[in-house]
Design a protein around this motif. Structure first.
Motif, PDB file in Angstrom:
ATOM      1  N   LEU A 103       0.844  -1.195   0.000  1.00 17.69           N
ATOM      2  CA  LEU A 103       0.000   0.000   0.000  1.00 17.69           C
ATOM      3  C   LEU A 103       0.878   1.244   0.000  1.00 17.69           C
ATOM      4  N   TYR A 104       0.725   2.066  -1.030  1.00 13.68           N
ATOM      5  CA  TYR A 104       1.395   3.366  -1.094  1.00 13.68           C
ATOM      6  C   TYR A 104       0.418   4.384  -0.525  1.00 13.68           C
ATOM      7  N   TYR A 121      -9.470  -6.177   8.473  1.00 13.01           N
ATOM      8  CA  TYR A 121     -10.661  -6.973   8.772  1.00 13.01           C
ATOM      9  C   TYR A 121     -10.591  -8.351   8.119  1.00 13.01           C
ATOM     10  N   TYR A 122     -10.075  -8.402   6.909  1.00 15.50           N
ATOM     11  CA  TYR A 122      -9.993  -9.665   6.187  1.00 15.50           C
ATOM     12  C   TYR A 122      -8.651 -10.376   6.375  1.00 15.50           C
ATOM     13  N   ASP A 123      -7.866  -9.916   7.326  1.00 13.19           N
ATOM     14  CA  ASP A 123      -6.597 -10.570   7.667  1.00 13.19           C
ATOM     15  C   ASP A 123      -5.680 -10.745   6.456  1.00 13.19           C
ATOM     16  N   ILE A 124      -5.539  -9.684   5.684  1.00 16.70           N
ATOM     17  CA  ILE A 124      -4.651  -9.705   4.520  1.00 16.70           C
ATOM     18  C   ILE A 124      -3.358  -8.977   4.896  1.00 16.70           C
ATOM     19  N   PRO A 125      -2.246  -9.674   5.034  1.00 16.58           N
ATOM     20  CA  PRO A 125      -0.982  -9.011   5.370  1.00 16.58           C
ATOM     21  C   PRO A 125      -0.569  -8.035   4.257  1.00 16.58           C
ATOM     22  N   TYR A 126      -0.066  -6.877   4.640  1.00 20.66           N
ATOM     23  CA  TYR A 126       0.323  -5.881   3.648  1.00 20.66           C
ATOM     24  C   TYR A 126       1.508  -5.071   4.148  1.00 20.66           C
ATOM     25  N   LYS A 127       2.304  -4.618   3.200  1.00 20.75           N
ATOM     26  CA  LYS A 127       3.404  -3.710   3.485  1.00 20.75           C
ATOM     27  C   LYS A 127       2.939  -2.294   3.180  1.00 20.75           C
ATOM     28  N   ASN A 132       6.317  10.483   0.276  1.00 17.59           N
ATOM     29  CA  ASN A 132       6.687  11.847   0.637  1.00 17.59           C
ATOM     30  C   ASN A 132       5.749  12.802  -0.102  1.00 17.59           C
ATOM     31  N   PRO A 133       5.004  13.636   0.616  1.00 16.13           N
ATOM     32  CA  PRO A 133       3.995  14.484  -0.036  1.00 16.13           C
ATOM     33  C   PRO A 133       4.584  15.576  -0.914  1.00 16.13           C
ATOM     34  N   ILE A 134       5.866  15.857  -0.740  1.00 22.15           N
ATOM     35  CA  ILE A 134       6.486  16.911  -1.527  1.00 22.15           C
ATOM     36  C   ILE A 134       7.039  16.363  -2.833  1.00 22.15           C
ATOM     37  N   SER A 135       7.923  15.382  -2.726  1.00 23.33           N
ATOM     38  CA  SER A 135       8.562  14.850  -3.934  1.00 23.33           C
ATOM     39  C   SER A 135       7.746  13.748  -4.608  1.00 23.33           C
ATOM     40  N   LYS A 136       6.978  12.996  -3.814  1.00 19.12           N
ATOM     41  CA  LYS A 136       6.220  11.845  -4.307  1.00 19.12           C
ATOM     42  C   LYS A 136       7.119  10.869  -5.077  1.00 19.12           C
ATOM     43  N   LYS A 137       8.366  10.815  -4.674  1.00 17.43           N
ATOM     44  CA  LYS A 137       9.323   9.973  -5.394  1.00 17.43           C
ATOM     45  C   LYS A 137       8.957   8.493  -5.329  1.00 17.43           C
ATOM     46  N   GLU A 138       8.252   8.112  -4.269  1.00 18.27           N
ATOM     47  CA  GLU A 138       7.908   6.701  -4.095  1.00 18.27           C
ATOM     48  C   GLU A 138       6.907   6.193  -5.126  1.00 18.27           C
ATOM     49  N   ILE A 139       6.169   7.101  -5.762  1.00 19.87           N
ATOM     50  CA  ILE A 139       5.182   6.669  -6.763  1.00 19.87           C
ATOM     51  C   ILE A 139       5.486   7.251  -8.146  1.00 19.87           C
ATOM     52  N   LYS A 140       6.732   7.629  -8.369  1.00 20.09           N
ATOM     53  CA  LYS A 140       7.103   8.153  -9.686  1.00 20.09           C
ATOM     54  C   LYS A 140       6.970   7.091 -10.769  1.00 20.09           C
ATOM     55  N   TRP A 141       6.986   5.836 -10.375  1.00 20.96           N
ATOM     56  CA  TRP A 141       6.853   4.740 -11.332  1.00 20.96           C
ATOM     57  C   TRP A 141       5.422   4.629 -11.875  1.00 20.96           C
ATOM     58  N   SER A 142       4.457   5.251 -11.190  1.00 18.42           N
ATOM     59  CA  SER A 142       3.047   5.119 -11.553  1.00 18.42           C
ATOM     60  C   SER A 142       2.543   6.352 -12.303  1.00 18.42           C
ATOM     61  N   ASP A 143       1.666   6.132 -13.266  1.00 19.17           N
ATOM     62  CA  ASP A 143       1.014   7.249 -13.951  1.00 19.17           C
ATOM     63  C   ASP A 143      -0.016   7.912 -13.047  1.00 19.17           C
ATOM     64  N   TYR A 144      -0.471   7.196 -12.036  1.00 19.01           N
ATOM     65  CA  TYR A 144      -1.448   7.711 -11.078  1.00 19.01           C
ATOM     66  C   TYR A 144      -0.684   8.380  -9.946  1.00 19.01           C
ATOM     67  N   LYS A 145      -0.940   9.641  -9.696  1.00 24.40           N
ATOM     68  CA  LYS A 145      -0.141  10.420  -8.768  1.00 24.40           C
ATOM     69  C   LYS A 145      -0.851  10.755  -7.470  1.00 24.40           C
ATOM     70  N   LYS A 146      -1.837   9.964  -7.114  1.00 25.02           N
ATOM     71  CA  LYS A 146      -2.533  10.159  -5.848  1.00 25.02           C
ATOM     72  C   LYS A 146      -2.417   8.878  -5.033  1.00 25.02           C
ATOM     73  N   VAL A 147      -2.834   8.957  -3.792  1.00 25.31           N
ATOM     74  CA  VAL A 147      -2.893   7.768  -2.947  1.00 25.31           C
ATOM     75  C   VAL A 147      -4.338   7.607  -2.470  1.00 25.31           C
ATOM     76  N   PRO A 148      -4.737   6.380  -2.149  1.00 21.68           N
ATOM     77  CA  PRO A 148      -3.921   5.176  -2.076  1.00 21.68           C
ATOM     78  C   PRO A 148      -3.676   4.523  -3.437  1.00 21.68           C
ATOM     79  N   ILE A 149      -2.526   3.849  -3.521  1.00 26.42           N
ATOM     80  CA  ILE A 149      -2.245   2.918  -4.610  1.00 26.42           C
ATOM     81  C   ILE A 149      -1.952   1.584  -3.944  1.00 26.42           C
ATOM     82  N   VAL A 151      -0.797  -2.351  -4.662  1.00 26.46           N
ATOM     83  CA  VAL A 151      -0.226  -3.282  -5.634  1.00 26.46           C
ATOM     84  C   VAL A 151      -0.343  -4.685  -5.061  1.00 26.46           C
ATOM     85  N   VAL A 152      -1.114  -5.531  -5.740  1.00 25.61           N
ATOM     86  CA  VAL A 152      -1.353  -6.902  -5.302  1.00 25.61           C
ATOM     87  C   VAL A 152      -0.724  -7.855  -6.299  1.00 25.61           C
ATOM     88  N   ASP A 153       0.365  -8.493  -5.894  1.00 29.73           N
ATOM     89  CA  ASP A 153       1.093  -9.410  -6.768  1.00 29.73           C
ATOM     90  C   ASP A 153       1.361  -8.781  -8.135  1.00 29.73           C
TER      91      ASP A 153
END
Length: 331
Positions: A103-104, A121-127, A132-149, A151-153
């Motif tokens: 989860l981003y 609630y559904y006991d699904i383990p997630y990371k 970072n709200p300024i650079s958003k470097k963590e989601i630069k790989w995605s065309d979608y620039k908002k959260v949540p994103i 990624v499931v498998d």
């Protein structure tokens, strides 16, 4: 950067004193409030611009109010063990056993917290990857620039409600969303969460300088900030969001912030019609949505006031027991 450096110096001077007298505390509070109000010009022009803060703390096209907070004792009555067993969903269907769920998010985002409530609630383990709200470097790989994103498998999912619908279908492939019991009621209240409840939160969370600071204590502790960004965000950010919240109050025709919050809470309680949950004996997607949006504010003054002045506490306690512990795992 002079104003930022000056603000940081003020912060260090104020926070560096472990023990102060009552008079000194009062003076400190007035001094801090003055610093908050005077720093708004820096918030507009420095690295934490109003636009950047608005994008992070609640002003996307989906919402004008993202809630923030820590952990507040909403408990009014404890559910029995039998109720917990009955309400808690069993682990995911054997047909849906994802190997990697990421989860981003922004920690304070109510829409991200909706998704987390569903996963817990559904006991699904997630990371979790804090963006970072300024650079958003963590989601630069995605065309979608908002959260949540989410990624499931390797499959990217976006938009909290769409994410939840997709996950529900994976968990219950035998159930069509169109055939869910009381689907119209469920959809109605999920829409109410996105289109009304979230808009009531921000004017309450940032209602006063002290409440804004309380909120940013949590944000800067849990968010993806460097030490310098943390200092700037806590004080400049709190000042900025205090003023932004006043605009939101006007935009959404809110006369009294607390009254609007209390009315929203009672509206939800009335919707239950005496049931344990909107879903009956166990929570449905609407229950999880309301819980997810409210969970981030549970330690804040606004959340404490809401429970004290409304009847939502019992339902919240039951939901908290049903959702259980977080399924978040270290990345």
């Amino acid at each position: 950067m002079k104003s930022v450096s000056g603000l940081a110096a003020i912060v260090r001077a104020i926070e560096g004193r472990a023990v102060v007298s009552a008079a000194a505390k009062a003076t400190q509070h007035r001094f801090l409030q003055a610093a908050l109000y005077s720093s708004i010009s820096s918030a507009k022009s420095r690295c934490f611009s109003l636009d950047g803060l608005a994008d992070h703390f609640g002003h996307s096209t989906r919402s004008a109010a993202h809630g923030v907070g820590g952990t507040m004792p909403f408990s009014v009555a404890a559910s029995s063990l039998a109720e917990d067993v009955q309400a808690k969903e069993p682990p995911c269907s054997k047909k849906f056993l994802p190997n990697d769920v990421v989860l981003y998010q922004y920690e304070a985002c109510p829409f991200c917290n909706k998704v987390k409530a569903f996963l817990d609630y559904y006991d699904i383990p997630y990371k979790v990857v804090e963006v970072n709200p300024i650079s958003k470097k963590e989601i630069k790989w995605s065309d979608y620039k908002k959260v949540p994103i989410l990624v499931v498998d390797g499959e990217q999912m976006v938009d909290s409600s769409v994410i939840i619908d997709k996950l529900f279908q994976k968990i219950h492939p035998e159930i069509s969303l169109d055939s869910v019991p009381d689907k119209d009621e469920d959809r109605k209240w999920r829409g109410w969460v996105d289109n009304h409840l979230v808009h009531v939160l921000s004017p309450n969370i940032y209602r006063s300088p002290s409440e804004a600071l309380e909120s940013f204590d949590y944000i800067t502790t849990h968010g993806n900030f460097s030490l310098t960004e943390r200092i700037i965000a806590k004080y400049t950010g709190a000042a900025a969001m205090y003023f932004v919240s006043k605009k939101l109050k006007k935009k959404h025709n809110i006369t009294d912030e607390r009254v609007a919050l209390y009315e929203a809470a009672e509206t939800w309680v009335d919707a239950l019609k005496g049931r344990e949950f909107l879903g009956g004996c166990k929570p449905n997607l609407a229950d999880l949505a309301v819980f997810g949006v409210l969970r981030p504010i549970r330690h804040l003054k606004s959340g404490r006031d809401m429970v004290e002045h409304t009847h939502i506490g019992d339902w919240y306690t039951r939901l908290e027991s049903s959702v259980g512990e977080s399924c978040r795992i270290k990345a």
